[in-house]
Design an enzyme around this catalytic site. Structure first.
Site, PDB file in Angstrom:
ATOM      1  N   GLY A  18      34.468  98.402  47.352  1.00  0.00           N
ATOM      2  CA  GLY A  18      34.090  97.296  46.456  1.00  0.00           C
ATOM      3  C   GLY A  18      34.679  95.960  46.851  1.00  0.00           C
ATOM      4  N   THR A  19      35.692  95.963  47.703  1.00  0.00           N
ATOM      5  CA  THR A  19      36.382  94.697  48.046  1.00  0.00           C
ATOM      6  C   THR A  19      36.697  94.632  49.547  1.00  0.00           C
ATOM      7  N   GLY A  20      37.114  93.458  49.968  1.00  0.00           N
ATOM      8  CA  GLY A  20      37.745  93.252  51.279  1.00  0.00           C
ATOM      9  C   GLY A  20      36.978  93.840  52.461  1.00  0.00           C
ATOM     10  N   LEU A  21      37.733  94.483  53.317  1.00  0.00           N
ATOM     11  CA  LEU A  21      37.145  95.001  54.557  1.00  0.00           C
ATOM     12  C   LEU A  21      36.165  96.135  54.282  1.00  0.00           C
ATOM     13  N   PHE A  98      52.449  97.048  49.738  1.00  0.00           N
ATOM     14  CA  PHE A  98      53.148  95.821  49.346  1.00  0.00           C
ATOM     15  C   PHE A  98      54.384  95.716  50.220  1.00  0.00           C
ATOM     16  N   TYR A 147      50.849  99.614  62.999  1.00  0.00           N
ATOM     17  CA  TYR A 147      52.203 100.126  62.736  1.00  0.00           C
ATOM     18  C   TYR A 147      52.193 101.612  62.365  1.00  0.00           C
ATOM     19  N   GLY A 189      44.570  94.797  63.318  1.00  0.00           N
ATOM     20  CA  GLY A 189      45.689  93.880  63.093  1.00  0.00           C
ATOM     21  C   GLY A 189      45.322  93.065  61.855  1.00  0.00           C
ATOM     22  N   PRO A 190      45.928  91.905  61.651  1.00  0.00           N
ATOM     23  CA  PRO A 190      45.651  91.148  60.431  1.00  0.00           C
ATOM     24  C   PRO A 190      44.237  90.572  60.347  1.00  0.00           C
ATOM     25  N   ARG A 199      49.461  90.688  48.578  1.00  0.00           N
ATOM     26  CA  ARG A 199      50.586  91.634  48.502  1.00  0.00           C
ATOM     27  C   ARG A 199      51.531  91.557  49.689  1.00  0.00           C
TER      28      ARG A 199
HETATM   29  C1  HXC Z   1      58.257  96.891  44.865  1.00  0.00           C
HETATM   30  C2  HXC Z   1      56.475  97.700  43.632  1.00  0.00           C
HETATM   31  C3  HXC Z   1      55.672  96.596  44.021  1.00  0.00           C
HETATM   32  C4  HXC Z   1      56.254  95.606  44.871  1.00  0.00           C
HETATM   33  C5  HXC Z   1      54.502  97.865  42.723  1.00  0.00           C
HETATM   34  N1  HXC Z   1      55.704  98.446  42.832  1.00  0.00           N
HETATM   35  N2  HXC Z   1      54.449  96.736  43.445  1.00  0.00           N
HETATM   36  N3  HXC Z   1      57.743  97.856  44.062  1.00  0.00           N
HETATM   37  N4  HXC Z   1      57.543  95.810  45.270  1.00  0.00           N
HETATM   38  N5  HXC Z   1      55.575  94.535  45.280  1.00  0.00           N
HETATM   39  C6  HXC Z   1      56.150  99.675  42.194  1.00  0.00           C
HETATM   40  C7  HXC Z   1      56.034  99.619  40.678  1.00  0.00           C
HETATM   41  O1  HXC Z   1      57.145  98.961  40.093  1.00  0.00           O
HETATM   42  C8  HXC Z   1      55.989 101.101  40.326  1.00  0.00           C
HETATM   43  O2  HXC Z   1      57.261 101.686  40.384  1.00  0.00           O
HETATM   44  C9  HXC Z   1      55.213 101.696  41.481  1.00  0.00           C
HETATM   45  O3  HXC Z   1      55.288 100.746  42.565  1.00  0.00           O
HETATM   46  C10 HXC Z   1      53.754 101.900  41.148  1.00  0.00           C
HETATM   47  O4  HXC Z   1      53.232 100.667  40.685  1.00  0.00           O
HETATM   48  P1  HXC Z   1      51.960 100.572  39.734  1.00  0.00           P
HETATM   49  O5  HXC Z   1      51.587  99.154  39.597  1.00  0.00           O
HETATM   50  O6  HXC Z   1      52.176 101.363  38.497  1.00  0.00           O
HETATM   51  O7  HXC Z   1      50.915 101.417  40.622  1.00  0.00           O
HETATM   52  P2  HXC Z   1      49.366 101.370  40.768  1.00  0.00           P
HETATM   53  O8  HXC Z   1      48.739 100.693  39.568  1.00  0.00           O
HETATM   54  O9  HXC Z   1      48.968 102.720  41.119  1.00  0.00           O
HETATM   55  O10 HXC Z   1      49.124 100.332  41.994  1.00  0.00           O
HETATM   56  C11 HXC Z   1      49.359 100.709  43.324  1.00  0.00           C
HETATM   57  C12 HXC Z   1      49.903  99.556  44.183  1.00  0.00           C
HETATM   58  C13 HXC Z   1      49.053  98.267  44.008  1.00  0.00           C
HETATM   59  C14 HXC Z   1      49.958 100.053  45.609  1.00  0.00           C
HETATM   60  C15 HXC Z   1      51.336  99.230  43.701  1.00  0.00           C
HETATM   61  O11 HXC Z   1      49.551  97.244  44.852  1.00  0.00           O
HETATM   62  C16 HXC Z   1      47.599  98.498  44.317  1.00  0.00           C
HETATM   63  O12 HXC Z   1      46.836  98.887  43.401  1.00  0.00           O
HETATM   64  N6  HXC Z   1      47.142  98.264  45.560  1.00  0.00           N
HETATM   65  C17 HXC Z   1      45.752  98.504  45.976  1.00  0.00           C
HETATM   66  C18 HXC Z   1      45.218  97.512  46.962  1.00  0.00           C
HETATM   67  C19 HXC Z   1      46.104  97.143  48.109  1.00  0.00           C
HETATM   68  O13 HXC Z   1      47.316  97.400  48.106  1.00  0.00           O
HETATM   69  N7  HXC Z   1      45.514  96.464  49.113  1.00  0.00           N
HETATM   70  C20 HXC Z   1      46.228  95.982  50.261  1.00  0.00           C
HETATM   71  C21 HXC Z   1      46.012  96.876  51.408  1.00  0.00           C
HETATM   72  S1  HXC Z   1      46.465  95.963  52.802  1.00  0.00           S
HETATM   73  P3  HXC Z   1      58.143 102.006  39.046  1.00  0.00           P
HETATM   74  O14 HXC Z   1      59.368 102.671  39.558  1.00  0.00           O
HETATM   75  O15 HXC Z   1      58.414 100.662  38.427  1.00  0.00           O
HETATM   76  O16 HXC Z   1      57.301 102.892  38.186  1.00  0.00           O
HETATM   77  C22 HXC Z   1      47.073  96.932  53.996  1.00  0.00           C
HETATM   78  C23 HXC Z   1      47.290  96.139  55.252  1.00  0.00           C
HETATM   79  C24 HXC Z   1      48.066  96.853  56.303  1.00  0.00           C
HETATM   80  O17 HXC Z   1      47.281  98.094  53.840  1.00  0.00           O
HETATM   81  C25 HXC Z   1      48.282  96.117  57.595  1.00  0.00           C
HETATM   82  C26 HXC Z   1      48.362  94.643  57.642  1.00  0.00           C
HETATM   83  C27 HXC Z   1      48.444  94.086  59.018  1.00  0.00           C
HETATM   84  P1  NAP Z   2      41.755  95.577  49.660  1.00  0.00           P
HETATM   85  O1  NAP Z   2      40.592  94.660  49.455  1.00  0.00           O
HETATM   86  O2  NAP Z   2      42.859  95.530  48.686  1.00  0.00           O
HETATM   87  O3  NAP Z   2      41.167  97.041  49.776  1.00  0.00           O
HETATM   88  C1  NAP Z   2      41.742  98.189  49.209  1.00  0.00           C
HETATM   89  C2  NAP Z   2      40.655  98.915  48.444  1.00  0.00           C
HETATM   90  O4  NAP Z   2      41.133 100.214  48.100  1.00  0.00           O
HETATM   91  C3  NAP Z   2      40.254  98.216  47.144  1.00  0.00           C
HETATM   92  O5  NAP Z   2      38.852  98.168  47.060  1.00  0.00           O
HETATM   93  C4  NAP Z   2      40.826  99.115  46.052  1.00  0.00           C
HETATM   94  O6  NAP Z   2      39.975  99.095  44.903  1.00  0.00           O
HETATM   95  C5  NAP Z   2      40.806 100.477  46.749  1.00  0.00           C
HETATM   96  N1  NAP Z   2      41.822 101.369  46.204  1.00  0.00           N
HETATM   97  C6  NAP Z   2      43.150 101.154  46.133  1.00  0.00           C
HETATM   98  N2  NAP Z   2      43.766 102.180  45.538  1.00  0.00           N
HETATM   99  C7  NAP Z   2      42.798 103.085  45.249  1.00  0.00           C
HETATM  100  C8  NAP Z   2      42.804 104.354  44.632  1.00  0.00           C
HETATM  101  N3  NAP Z   2      43.939 104.914  44.200  1.00  0.00           N
HETATM  102  N4  NAP Z   2      41.627 105.013  44.500  1.00  0.00           N
HETATM  103  C9  NAP Z   2      40.463 104.456  44.928  1.00  0.00           C
HETATM  104  N5  NAP Z   2      40.399 103.251  45.527  1.00  0.00           N
HETATM  105  C10 NAP Z   2      41.562 102.575  45.680  1.00  0.00           C
HETATM  106  O7  NAP Z   2      42.401  95.331  51.089  1.00  0.00           O
HETATM  107  P2  NAP Z   2      41.789  95.299  52.583  1.00  0.00           P
HETATM  108  O8  NAP Z   2      42.588  94.320  53.331  1.00  0.00           O
HETATM  109  O9  NAP Z   2      40.311  95.155  52.544  1.00  0.00           O
HETATM  110  O10 NAP Z   2      42.189  96.746  53.130  1.00  0.00           O
HETATM  111  C11 NAP Z   2      41.216  97.706  53.471  1.00  0.00           C
HETATM  112  C12 NAP Z   2      41.794  98.703  54.468  1.00  0.00           C
HETATM  113  O11 NAP Z   2      42.125  98.037  55.679  1.00  0.00           O
HETATM  114  C13 NAP Z   2      43.070  99.398  54.019  1.00  0.00           C
HETATM  115  O12 NAP Z   2      43.062 100.728  54.482  1.00  0.00           O
HETATM  116  C14 NAP Z   2      44.142  98.628  54.725  1.00  0.00           C
HETATM  117  O13 NAP Z   2      45.324  99.379  54.897  1.00  0.00           O
HETATM  118  C15 NAP Z   2      43.447  98.359  56.030  1.00  0.00           C
HETATM  119  N6  NAP Z   2      43.995  97.286  56.831  1.00  0.00           N
HETATM  120  C16 NAP Z   2      43.871  96.001  56.388  1.00  0.00           C
HETATM  121  C17 NAP Z   2      44.367  94.987  57.183  1.00  0.00           C
HETATM  122  C18 NAP Z   2      44.234  93.551  56.786  1.00  0.00           C
HETATM  123  O14 NAP Z   2      44.818  92.698  57.459  1.00  0.00           O
HETATM  124  N7  NAP Z   2      43.482  93.207  55.737  1.00  0.00           N
HETATM  125  C19 NAP Z   2      44.979  95.282  58.397  1.00  0.00           C
HETATM  126  C20 NAP Z   2      45.083  96.607  58.797  1.00  0.00           C
HETATM  127  C21 NAP Z   2      44.588  97.600  57.999  1.00  0.00           C
HETATM  128  P3  NAP Z   2      40.565  99.273  43.414  1.00  0.00           P
HETATM  129  O15 NAP Z   2      41.761  98.395  43.327  1.00  0.00           O
HETATM  130  O16 NAP Z   2      39.430  98.876  42.527  1.00  0.00           O
HETATM  131  O17 NAP Z   2      40.893 100.722  43.272  1.00  0.00           O
END
Ligand code: HXC
Ligand code: NAP
Length: 282
Positions: A18-21, A98, A147, A189-190, A199
């Protein structure tokens, strides 16, 4: 770059579509003729994306759910088969991440990321995989990052989970090859997305983005269409013999970080010319 209809009659599940990549890759697969299934926790986000896709003439199904919950993944699998009759491809793209000093991570924080990335990917592979085994055909692509093999400070749960996904990819490429199911990964990569940037960029640290770009030999971030093209190739039957591979798409970033003399790219041409002149004089 590709023929129209490259992915015609293919059904592709994209977690986090639904979002992003995930959204970008899904749209491209749809434009190339595939039926698209997008999942994620936020139904309203999926609905908005589905609306955009429908306007482009893409067949799309939304399956709201959490990859951490096996019952949600089972429902997604059932709904896909009910609507499209089969599942050809799975793109494991959903992730949680994060930045945090590792000593500040609570047990639940570590678990949240591992559960989404590693367990969520396994939930999808194990459930969808059973259908693929029945059909004697399947293609599973997972999004990791570089990584996964270098590791990275400040994202330890993500690095550990992505390394696990890569190990799963390579293991199953061998184990399920006999079922005509292939497993590959892409390591980006990024690539700027709202989800990642919100995050992973430390607030108020204005130079961080420029420093990141400067570490990349090509001095820029990835562009979505570049990832879409690679994913479309790996989704298509044109890559049917590629199995167990991880393809890096990072402008040379991780190699530059590892290579001994990478810093010499900062030397101006005049310095090289002066060294050459000195050598000749000698
Ligand atoms: C420290 C954190 C934190 C932060 C959350 N927590 N954010 N701790 N620093 N920034 C802790 C909370 O306090 C909690 O612990 C636990 O993590 C779970 O948090 P919730 O918010 O209850 O969890 P949830 O609602 O399940 O959300 C999961 C999430 C959130 C991972 C924390 O960020 C999320 O929904 N992310 C989905 C999308 C996403 O992350 N996209 C980016 C992907 S980019 P406690 O102990 O307080 O209960 C990527 C790029 C890689 O992967 C490579 C780049 C080059
Ligand atoms: P993003 O938009 O935040 O994508 C993450 C997606 O995963 C969201 O659509 C989110 O939707 C879904 N998601 C998260 N938790 C989930 C759960 N528990 N169940 C079902 N769906 C869940 O970020 P993005 O940058 O596009 O990342 C996409 C992929 O690329 C990830 O695997 C990331 O690690 C990888 N990646 C990204 C980068 C970059 O630079 N952007 C680099 C390397 C790798 P909901 O929140 O609605 O659940």
């Amino acid at each position: 770059m590709f023929q129209d209809g490259l992915l015609k009659d293919q059904t592709i599940i994209v977690t986090g579509g639904g979002t992003g990549l995930g959204k970008s890759m899904s749209r491209r697969f749809g434009e190339l003729g595939a039926n698209i299934v997008i999942s994620g926790r936020r139904a309203e986000v999926l609905d908005e994306t589905a609306q955009e896709f429908s306007e482009l003439g893409i067949n799309v199904l939304t399956c709201p759910g959490d990859v951490r919950k096996i019952e949600d993944v089972e429902l997604m699998t059932k709904q896909t088969i009910d609507k499209f009759g089969k599942i050809d491809n799975l793109l494991n793209n959903a992730a949680g991440n994060f930045i945090s000093p590792s000593e500040m991570l609570s047990p639940n924080a570590f678990k949240a990321v591992i559960d989404i990335v590693l367990m969520g990917t396994w939930n999808c592979i194990s459930t969808v995989g059973k259908e693929m085994i029945k059909n004697k055909k399947g293609n599973v692509l997972s999004i990791v990052t570089t990584y996964a093999w270098t590791g990275s400070p400040y994202v330890v749960p993500s690095a550990a989970a992505k390394a696990g996904v890569l190990a799963m990819t390579r293991s199953l490429a061998v184990e399920w090859g006999k079922h005509n199911i292939r497993f590959n990964a892409i390591a980006p990569g990024p690539f700027p997305t709202e989800g990642a940037w919100s995050r992973l960029m430390p607030p108020g640290f204005d130079d961080f983005e420029d420093n990141m770009k400067n570490k990349i030999p090509m001095k820029r971030f990835g562009e979505r269409h570049e990832l879409e093209n690679l994913a479309s190739y790996l989704m298509s039957d044109g890559s049917a013999y590629v199995n167990g591979e991880v393809v890096t798409i990072d402008g040379g970033e991780w190699l530059a970080g590892a290579a001994e003399f990478s810093d010499l790219t900062k030397l101006p041409d005049s310095m090289w010319e002066a060294m050459a002149a000195r050598r000749k004089k000698k």
